[in-house]
Design a protein around this motif. Structure first.
Motif, mmCIF file in Angstrom:
data_model
loop_
_atom_site.group_PDB
_atom_site.id
_atom_site.type_symbol
_atom_site.label_atom_id
_atom_site.label_comp_id
_atom_site.label_asym_id
_atom_site.label_seq_id
_atom_site.Cartn_x
_atom_site.Cartn_y
_atom_site.Cartn_z
ATOM 1 N N SER A 111 30.112 145.668 9.756
ATOM 2 C CA SER A 111 28.656 145.657 10.605
ATOM 3 C C SER A 111 28.126 146.286 9.428
ATOM 4 N N LYS A 112 27.906 146.341 8.330
ATOM 5 C CA LYS A 112 26.784 146.496 7.669
ATOM 6 C C LYS A 112 26.051 145.398 7.193
ATOM 7 N N ILE A 113 26.968 144.122 6.512
ATOM 8 C CA ILE A 113 26.449 142.930 6.516
ATOM 9 C C ILE A 113 25.822 142.412 6.825
ATOM 10 N N TRP A 114 26.393 142.415 8.514
ATOM 11 C CA TRP A 114 26.058 141.218 9.311
ATOM 12 C C TRP A 114 24.527 141.776 9.686
ATOM 13 N N LYS A 115 24.544 143.558 10.093
ATOM 14 C CA LYS A 115 23.160 144.180 10.122
ATOM 15 C C LYS A 115 21.962 143.055 9.365
ATOM 16 N N GLU A 116 22.368 143.483 7.910
ATOM 17 C CA GLU A 116 21.403 142.908 6.739
ATOM 18 C C GLU A 116 21.011 141.229 7.531
ATOM 19 N N ILE A 117 22.068 140.677 7.543
ATOM 20 C CA ILE A 117 21.568 139.691 7.866
ATOM 21 C C ILE A 117 20.744 139.313 8.915
ATOM 22 N N SER A 118 20.934 140.023 10.155
ATOM 23 C CA SER A 118 20.129 140.234 11.490
ATOM 24 C C SER A 118 18.419 140.268 11.148
ATOM 25 N N ARG A 119 18.524 141.016 10.227
ATOM 26 C CA ARG A 119 17.447 141.368 9.799
ATOM 27 C C ARG A 119 16.287 140.529 9.409
ATOM 28 N N THR A 120 16.808 139.415 8.918
ATOM 29 C CA THR A 120 16.192 138.271 8.379
ATOM 30 C C THR A 120 15.467 137.306 9.758
ATOM 31 N N THR A 121 14.332 136.946 9.248
ATOM 32 C CA THR A 121 13.616 136.258 9.959
ATOM 33 C C THR A 121 13.835 135.191 11.192
ATOM 34 N N THR A 122 14.888 134.588 9.985
ATOM 35 C CA THR A 122 15.618 132.994 10.425
ATOM 36 C C THR A 122 16.587 132.979 11.428
ATOM 37 N N ASN A 153 28.822 137.102 -1.664
ATOM 38 C CA ASN A 153 29.152 138.494 -0.836
ATOM 39 C C ASN A 153 28.352 138.597 0.980
ATOM 40 N N TYR A 154 27.276 137.671 1.278
ATOM 41 C CA TYR A 154 27.054 137.353 2.881
ATOM 42 C C TYR A 154 27.515 136.496 3.037
ATOM 43 N N LEU A 155 27.991 135.575 2.244
ATOM 44 C CA LEU A 155 28.461 133.763 3.208
ATOM 45 C C LEU A 155 30.678 134.150 3.131
ATOM 46 N N GLY A 156 30.568 134.147 1.816
ATOM 47 C CA GLY A 156 31.987 133.775 1.475
ATOM 48 C C GLY A 156 32.776 135.398 2.155
ATOM 49 N N ILE A 157 32.335 136.176 1.772
ATOM 50 C CA ILE A 157 32.970 137.901 2.371
ATOM 51 C C ILE A 157 33.042 136.941 4.090
ATOM 52 N N ILE A 158 32.089 136.704 4.935
ATOM 53 C CA ILE A 158 32.500 136.641 5.993
ATOM 54 C C ILE A 158 33.686 135.512 6.296
#
Length: 502
Positions: free
Chosen positions: A403-414, A308-313
């Motif tokens: 935009s929703k998926i990327w926002k979730e990813i951008s909130r990670t500390t890494t 969902n976060y790598l495959g879709i991107i």
């Protein structure tokens, strides 16, 4: 807020499950719930670790309430559902799965006799059962599988809340208690997640447009080798495979890939031989960009995060027509292969070698998802419409979700560690740019030492054989010592104009 929520039908097994879990878990609550009018028990568990998990979500349970939905989702995922007209059934298998683990397999024959067997005795059946549970969005359940007279395997039914024998109920309780106590453990808590890769590419003659077999230049083994696929009725192996040294840093892994490609150029130093990547760059051949992970325990939550976060991107930046051709046979969601070193290989993606910028961005994203999958828990691939869009290459279905998926990813500390490398991804998606499978990798990766010589299969045969032999010897030598990674990662634009049409 509870860390773990589990939905189970309010049947005898559900009541027993609550009672047994209450004996081992203090912070457990339960309440009555209803899904489409059917009574369920909602079990809530609070833990001290960072785990957040829903076991058998409401959406996944609804998927299993309609046979038409089950049929569509499984068939789209390459799993046969239901008995065909005129088929005879030899035996049935009832396979109980929890979070990638096979708890039990019961075999039922025509004469109503049954026995329990080990997973090793029917690995293919267990594999299909695991994939079935995953595709439907479940984390736990029983899959009934039939073996036909013609040795075909068919999924016959899925039970999200099966009645269980005592041994299986105890095993299920132990799995849930372990998840509650340990959360998402690393194999070695003191070590980082390590990544490797074996992305593939193909070669063709720039003048004639004809495919050139990778085995004309490269040995079977080594950091540059040949995939096992053969040209029909020949011994030639058409697909080249890059096998860089693994690394904990995706930047270092990208450097190692460039170093491997430079080695490939020494074996195939011809200006009229072009190297191409993607999903289906040459007619008749599909290739992949497999990513390896180690020091991390595989489970459905990690697998769903990767899809969902790598495959879709990656789906949103790949060539959709080429990708849909590949997915007729390869690159299904949740396509993994367990490795003997204890890790696993994620095989859903096409070959992302197109440019070093795209390569590094995808590897950085893969590292973020693996490190933070317990935070990346939304599921966007859990219905027939989404699966159909994915396998047919319909990017417009997922574009509004980016935009929703990327926002979730951008909130990670890494995320901030790789912010610069990741910029190419939103730039491509927001501008509706997809990767170009006609680009020559030697140009995009700025591989030095490009020759002015042209390759002719007959004329250069003896030189190629000598190069392959030398490469094989170097490969055997390098196995006994670690290779120092290159530090010359390029900074060229991810979108190049130098394109050669195969």
């Amino acid at each position: 807020m509870p860390n773990i929520i589990m939905l189970h039908r309010n049947n005898q097994a559900g009541q027993k499950l609550v009672n047994l879990l209450s004996e081992s878990i203090k912070e457990l609550k339960h309440k009555d719930s209803y899904i489409l009018g059917i009574p369920f028990i909602e079990i809530s568990i609070s833990t001290e670790n960072s785990i957040k998990r829903t076991l058998n979500s409401e959406a996944s349970i609804k998927n299993c309430m309609e046979r038409e939905t089950m049929s569509q989702m499984l068939e789209l995922s390459g799993i046969s559902f239901g008995q065909r007209a005129g088929e005879t059934i030899i035996k049935y298998y009832d396979v109980l799965i929890f979070d990638m683990n096979t708890i039990s397999i019961r075999v039922r024959g025509k004469d109503s006799t049954s026995k329990y067997i080990k997973e090793a005795d029917s690995g293919k059946v267990a594999e299909i059962a695991r994939k079935t549970i995953y595709v439907m969005g479940l984390d736990y359940g029983m899959v009934t599988i039939a073996l036909t007279g013609k040795r075909k395997i068919r999924v016959m039914d899925i039970f999200d809340s099966p009645e269980l024998r005592k041994k299986d109920m105890n095993a299920l309780v132990n799995k849930i208690v372990l998840l509650t106590n340990q959360g998402y453990p690393r194999i070695n808590p003191d070590n980082e997640i390590k990544m490797g890769a074996d992305p593939e590419f193909m070669l063709f003659n720039a003048r004639s447009g004809k495919m050139i077999a990778a085995s004309d230049f490269f040995p079977r083994e080594g950091i540059i080798g040949c995939d096992n696929i053969r040209v029909p009725n020949r011994q030639q192996r058409p697909v080249a495979e890059v096998r860089p040294n693994p690394a904990t840093s995706p930047r270092e892994l990208t450097d190692n890939i460039k170093s491997a490609l430079s080695s490939a150029n020494k074996l195939a130093p011809y200006r009229n031989v072009c190297w191409v990547a993607g999903s289906h760059p040459l007619s008749g051949y599909s290739i992949g960009g497999h990513i390896h992970f180690s020091n991390i325990v595989i489970n459905f939550a990690l697998l769903r995060a990767l899809d969902n976060y790598l495959g879709i991107i990656v789906f949103l930046i790949e060539d959709p027509a080429s990708a849909s051709r590949r997915r007729k046979k390869y690159g299904h969601l949740a396509d993994i292969r367990l490795k003997p070193y204890g890790g696993f290989e994620y095989r859903t993606l096409g070959s992302w070698l197109i440019t070093p910028e795209i390569t590094c961005a995808i590897l950085c994203l893969a590292k973020i998802v693996a490190e933070h999958y317990f935070e990346l828990s939304n599921v966007y691939l859990n219905d027939t419409e989404a699966l159909q869009a994915f396998y047919q290459g319909n990017q417009e279905h997922f574009r509004p979700l980016f935009s929703k998926i990327w926002k979730e990813i951008s909130r990670t500390t890494t995320f901030n560690d790789y912010r610069e490398e990741l910029k190419v991804i939103p730039a491509m998606i927001e501008n509706k740019v997809t990767w170009d499978e006609g680009l020559d990798l030697k140009v995009t990766w700025k591989i030095e030492g490009r020759s002015r010589k042209n390759y002719s299969a007959n004329k250069n045969k003896s030189a190629v054989i000598a190069n392959r032999s030398s490469a094989r010897q170097r490969s055997n030598t390098n196995r006994s010592r670690s290779s120092r990674p290159s530090s010359s990662r390029t900074n060229s634009s991810p979108i190049h104009n130098t394109r050669i049409q195969p």
